[in-house]
Motif scaffolding. Structure first.
Motif, PDB file in Angstrom:
ATOM      1  N   ALA A 217     -30.610 -38.357 -22.768  1.00 18.19           N
ATOM      2  CA  ALA A 217     -30.682 -37.355 -24.358  1.00 18.19           C
ATOM      3  C   ALA A 217     -31.177 -38.393 -25.428  1.00 18.19           C
ATOM      4  O   ALA A 217     -30.803 -39.592 -25.394  1.00 18.19           O
ATOM      5  N   THR A 218     -31.846 -37.655 -26.411  1.00 17.08           N
ATOM      6  CA  THR A 218     -32.116 -38.265 -27.725  1.00 17.08           C
ATOM      7  C   THR A 218     -31.382 -37.634 -28.953  1.00 17.08           C
ATOM      8  O   THR A 218     -31.186 -36.392 -28.843  1.00 17.08           O
ATOM      9  N   ILE A 219     -30.916 -38.679 -29.680  1.00 17.85           N
ATOM     10  CA  ILE A 219     -30.096 -38.160 -30.895  1.00 17.85           C
ATOM     11  C   ILE A 219     -31.240 -37.890 -31.906  1.00 17.85           C
ATOM     12  O   ILE A 219     -31.854 -38.980 -32.456  1.00 17.85           O
ATOM     13  N   ALA A 220     -31.794 -36.617 -32.065  1.00 15.93           N
ATOM     14  CA  ALA A 220     -32.741 -36.386 -33.231  1.00 15.93           C
ATOM     15  C   ALA A 220     -32.586 -36.538 -34.642  1.00 15.93           C
ATOM     16  O   ALA A 220     -33.326 -36.699 -35.321  1.00 15.93           O
ATOM     17  N   ALA A 221     -31.444 -35.968 -34.592  1.00 17.30           N
ATOM     18  CA  ALA A 221     -30.823 -36.217 -36.285  1.00 17.30           C
ATOM     19  C   ALA A 221     -29.313 -36.392 -36.381  1.00 17.30           C
ATOM     20  O   ALA A 221     -28.510 -35.581 -35.435  1.00 17.30           O
ATOM     21  N   GLU A 222     -29.061 -36.950 -37.303  1.00 16.25           N
ATOM     22  CA  GLU A 222     -27.268 -36.887 -37.680  1.00 16.25           C
ATOM     23  C   GLU A 222     -26.977 -36.291 -38.978  1.00 16.25           C
ATOM     24  O   GLU A 222     -27.633 -36.839 -39.920  1.00 16.25           O
ATOM     25  N   VAL A 223     -26.354 -35.204 -38.628  1.00 17.72           N
ATOM     26  CA  VAL A 223     -26.351 -34.404 -40.047  1.00 17.72           C
ATOM     27  C   VAL A 223     -25.021 -34.152 -40.589  1.00 17.72           C
ATOM     28  O   VAL A 223     -23.970 -33.775 -39.701  1.00 17.72           O
ATOM     29  N   ALA A 224     -24.555 -34.364 -41.819  1.00 18.15           N
ATOM     30  CA  ALA A 224     -23.210 -34.716 -42.536  1.00 18.15           C
ATOM     31  C   ALA A 224     -23.061 -33.011 -42.642  1.00 18.15           C
ATOM     32  O   ALA A 224     -21.734 -32.516 -42.612  1.00 18.15           O
ATOM     33  N   HIS A 225     -23.953 -32.257 -43.244  1.00 18.39           N
ATOM     34  CA  HIS A 225     -23.414 -30.823 -43.648  1.00 18.39           C
ATOM     35  C   HIS A 225     -23.910 -29.822 -42.417  1.00 18.39           C
ATOM     36  O   HIS A 225     -25.133 -29.675 -42.149  1.00 18.39           O
ATOM     37  N   ARG A 226     -22.795 -29.560 -41.617  1.00 17.01           N
ATOM     38  CA  ARG A 226     -23.121 -28.767 -40.449  1.00 17.01           C
ATOM     39  C   ARG A 226     -23.731 -27.240 -40.699  1.00 17.01           C
ATOM     40  O   ARG A 226     -24.335 -26.582 -39.785  1.00 17.01           O
ATOM     41  N   THR A 227     -23.705 -26.902 -41.984  1.00 22.08           N
ATOM     42  CA  THR A 227     -24.617 -25.720 -42.120  1.00 22.08           C
ATOM     43  C   THR A 227     -25.869 -25.602 -42.037  1.00 22.08           C
ATOM     44  O   THR A 227     -26.613 -24.653 -41.777  1.00 22.08           O
ATOM     45  N   SER A 228     -26.406 -26.760 -42.124  1.00 23.55           N
ATOM     46  CA  SER A 228     -27.766 -27.177 -41.977  1.00 23.55           C
ATOM     47  C   SER A 228     -28.071 -27.246 -40.553  1.00 23.55           C
ATOM     48  O   SER A 228     -29.200 -27.360 -40.113  1.00 23.55           O
ATOM     49  N   ILE A 229     -27.306 -27.226 -39.452  1.00 28.64           N
ATOM     50  CA  ILE A 229     -27.597 -27.880 -38.152  1.00 28.64           C
ATOM     51  C   ILE A 229     -28.075 -26.300 -37.530  1.00 28.64           C
ATOM     52  O   ILE A 229     -29.371 -26.514 -36.672  1.00 28.64           O
ATOM     53  N   LEU A 230     -27.643 -25.191 -37.642  1.00 24.31           N
ATOM     54  CA  LEU A 230     -28.053 -23.970 -37.124  1.00 24.31           C
ATOM     55  C   LEU A 230     -29.739 -23.609 -37.366  1.00 24.31           C
ATOM     56  O   LEU A 230     -30.379 -23.369 -36.596  1.00 24.31           O
ATOM     57  N   PRO A 231     -30.083 -23.745 -38.759  1.00 27.70           N
ATOM     58  CA  PRO A 231     -31.446 -23.685 -38.895  1.00 27.70           C
ATOM     59  C   PRO A 231     -32.169 -24.391 -38.322  1.00 27.70           C
ATOM     60  O   PRO A 231     -33.342 -24.250 -37.885  1.00 27.70           O
ATOM     61  N   MET A 232     -31.950 -25.824 -38.100  1.00 29.28           N
ATOM     62  CA  MET A 232     -32.625 -26.698 -37.511  1.00 29.28           C
ATOM     63  C   MET A 232     -32.757 -26.407 -36.017  1.00 29.28           C
ATOM     64  O   MET A 232     -33.822 -26.556 -35.502  1.00 29.28           O
ATOM     65  N   VAL A 233     -31.548 -25.956 -35.401  1.00 28.41           N
ATOM     66  CA  VAL A 233     -31.827 -25.358 -33.922  1.00 28.41           C
ATOM     67  C   VAL A 233     -32.836 -24.212 -33.771  1.00 28.41           C
ATOM     68  O   VAL A 233     -33.860 -24.333 -32.937  1.00 28.41           O
ATOM     69  N   LEU A 234     -32.788 -23.226 -34.901  1.00 31.81           N
ATOM     70  CA  LEU A 234     -33.449 -22.058 -34.804  1.00 31.81           C
ATOM     71  C   LEU A 234     -35.180 -22.453 -34.945  1.00 31.81           C
ATOM     72  O   LEU A 234     -35.881 -21.942 -34.558  1.00 31.81           O
ATOM     73  N   SER A 235     -35.282 -23.357 -35.670  1.00 34.79           N
ATOM     74  CA  SER A 235     -36.610 -23.912 -35.955  1.00 34.79           C
ATOM     75  C   SER A 235     -37.217 -24.630 -34.687  1.00 34.79           C
ATOM     76  O   SER A 235     -38.649 -24.795 -34.619  1.00 34.79           O
ATOM     77  N   GLY A 236     -36.403 -24.922 -33.870  1.00 33.41           N
ATOM     78  CA  GLY A 236     -36.982 -25.560 -32.602  1.00 33.41           C
ATOM     79  C   GLY A 236     -36.922 -27.101 -32.561  1.00 33.41           C
ATOM     80  O   GLY A 236     -37.498 -28.101 -31.997  1.00 33.41           O
ATOM     81  N   PHE A 237     -36.270 -27.729 -33.751  1.00 35.17           N
ATOM     82  CA  PHE A 237     -36.353 -29.297 -34.033  1.00 35.17           C
ATOM     83  C   PHE A 237     -35.366 -29.676 -33.023  1.00 35.17           C
ATOM     84  O   PHE A 237     -35.724 -31.070 -32.404  1.00 35.17           O
ATOM     85  N   GLY A 238     -34.279 -29.256 -32.442  1.00 35.13           N
ATOM     86  CA  GLY A 238     -33.453 -29.605 -31.329  1.00 35.13           C
ATOM     87  C   GLY A 238     -32.475 -28.662 -31.157  1.00 35.13           C
ATOM     88  O   GLY A 238     -32.359 -27.623 -31.224  1.00 35.13           O
ATOM     89  N   GLN A 239     -31.371 -29.406 -30.054  1.00 37.11           N
ATOM     90  CA  GLN A 239     -30.294 -28.508 -29.827  1.00 37.11           C
ATOM     91  C   GLN A 239     -29.023 -28.970 -30.369  1.00 37.11           C
ATOM     92  O   GLN A 239     -28.830 -30.282 -30.671  1.00 37.11           O
ATOM     93  N   ALA A 240     -28.020 -28.575 -30.422  1.00 35.73           N
ATOM     94  CA  ALA A 240     -26.638 -29.021 -30.775  1.00 35.73           C
ATOM     95  C   ALA A 240     -25.543 -28.606 -30.308  1.00 35.73           C
ATOM     96  O   ALA A 240     -25.353 -27.711 -29.546  1.00 35.73           O
ATOM     97  N   VAL A 241     -24.480 -29.641 -30.187  1.00 38.81           N
ATOM     98  CA  VAL A 241     -23.170 -29.330 -29.585  1.00 38.81           C
ATOM     99  C   VAL A 241     -22.209 -29.051 -30.808  1.00 38.81           C
ATOM    100  O   VAL A 241     -22.258 -29.692 -31.782  1.00 38.81           O
ATOM    101  N   MET A 242     -21.532 -27.825 -30.555  1.00 39.81           N
ATOM    102  CA  MET A 242     -20.781 -27.392 -31.739  1.00 39.81           C
ATOM    103  C   MET A 242     -19.627 -26.604 -31.064  1.00 39.81           C
ATOM    104  O   MET A 242     -19.634 -26.395 -29.876  1.00 39.81           O
ATOM    105  N   PRO A 243     -18.494 -26.365 -31.945  1.00 38.47           N
ATOM    106  CA  PRO A 243     -17.268 -25.547 -31.362  1.00 38.47           C
ATOM    107  C   PRO A 243     -17.784 -24.169 -31.353  1.00 38.47           C
ATOM    108  O   PRO A 243     -18.773 -23.765 -31.899  1.00 38.47           O
ATOM    109  N   SER A 244     -17.160 -23.437 -30.619  1.00 36.60           N
ATOM    110  CA  SER A 244     -17.499 -21.988 -30.069  1.00 36.60           C
ATOM    111  C   SER A 244     -17.458 -21.078 -31.336  1.00 36.60           C
ATOM    112  O   SER A 244     -17.656 -20.114 -31.226  1.00 36.60           O
ATOM    113  N   SER A 245     -16.737 -21.488 -32.453  1.00 36.63           N
ATOM    114  CA  SER A 245     -16.802 -20.526 -33.548  1.00 36.63           C
ATOM    115  C   SER A 245     -17.966 -20.295 -34.047  1.00 36.63           C
ATOM    116  O   SER A 245     -18.284 -19.397 -34.865  1.00 36.63           O
TER     117      SER A 245
END
Length: 302
Positions: A217-245
């Protein structure tokens, strides 16, 4: 000891200097300086070292911060209790939360709390590690903490209420190539571009373990502010491992959710001091206890 002097002392600490503290307090700078000097004379020790134009906390000043916060909060507690007897329902809760527990279960807990206490203001500070949350509660900077940890939270000097355990999930955009079922094996993360949080988080630990096992697998980005992760996923930039919350918000936004096996869990807890809680903080912890007794041990992601 004059409570006003303690408030002025903490203002200097929180604002980082005499001038900014004076502006925040809406008083003249010489008056604030005199108040600090008076407190130092009363205590018999310097609270700050004067280095050029800067003030640096002395050891005595560092020691005073926690007790000063507790004393002032106790005074506010006494005033709030009197107001409560007069039929006024108001107050403030200072809490600190990590990002994922700050989505859930905090949203549910605060919603229930606000139904009974609509006039209480909640001030939520942000933290990114369990140690930050525990330190803020221990020192009195915040009354209540919500944190997530790879293992059960243990803090003998604090009250700890275990809230739930959240399994880690893979969040993917609608067009991502992933298995059709609700579960994905760690080995099936091969070939994916992963958006990760910083080192030290449970989510990053899982990704590091996957990479160490030989999964390509490839680490596409390391993001400190997790609120940025979901928009990045939805844009197709990559996928994310997150808690079920994050699952409800991700699904609502059109993302796909897979439970990762073998599973890792984020153990979420609420913490507070065992004594000297204001009435609003006590009620908020009551809501946390009700949440803990009414929720299943893990999230249902079916």
């Amino acid at each position: 000891m004059d409570a006003r002097h303690l408030r002025y002392f903490l203002a200097v600490v929180d604002e980082g200097g005499i001038n900014r503290a004076a502006e925040a307090l809406l008083i003249a700078q010489p008056s604030l300086s005199q108040s600090i000097a008076s407190l130092e004379r009363e205590l018999g020790v310097p609270l700050f070292h004067r280095i050029g134009r800067r003030l640096v906390l002395s050891d005595a000043g560092e020691t005073l911060i926690g007790p000063a916060r507790v004393v002032l909060r106790d005074l506010d507690d006494a005033a709030a209790s009197v107001e409560e007897l007069k039929g006024l329902r108001r107050g403030r809760v200072d809490l600190i939360t990590m990002p994922s527990p700050g989505i859930e279960p905090l949203t549910t807990i605060l919603t229930r709390f606000s139904t009974s206490y609509p006039s209480v203001t909640v001030n939520a500070e942000a933290a990114f590690t369990p140690d930050e949350v525990l330190h803020a509660v221990r020192t009195g900077a915040c009354e209540v903490g919500i944190l997530g940890s790879p293992s059960d939270v243990r803090a003998p000097e604090l009250e700890v209420v275990a809230l739930e355990s959240q399994p880690l999930i893979l969040i993917s955009g609608a067009g991502a190539s992933t298995p059709d079922g609700p579960v994905i094996e760690r080995s099936e993360l091969s070939g994916l571009r992963l958006i990760v949080s910083q080192h030290g988080s449970l989510m990053r630990t899982l990704v590091d373990e996957v990479l160490a096992s030989g999964v390509d697998a490839t680490i596409a980005a390391e993001v400190a502010h997790r609120t940025s992760i979901l928009p990045m996923v939805l844009s197709g930039f990559g996928q994310a491992v997150m808690p079920s919350s994050w699952a409800p918000s991700a699904r609502q936004a059109g993302a796909r959710i897979h439970r990762i096996v073998p599973e890792s869990y984020l153990h979420v807890a609420a913490v507070c001091r065992k004594t000297h809680l204001t009435p609003p903080a006590q009620k908020l912890m009551d809501e946390a206890r009700l949440y803990a007794t009414g929720q299943p041990a893990v999230w249902d992601l079916s």
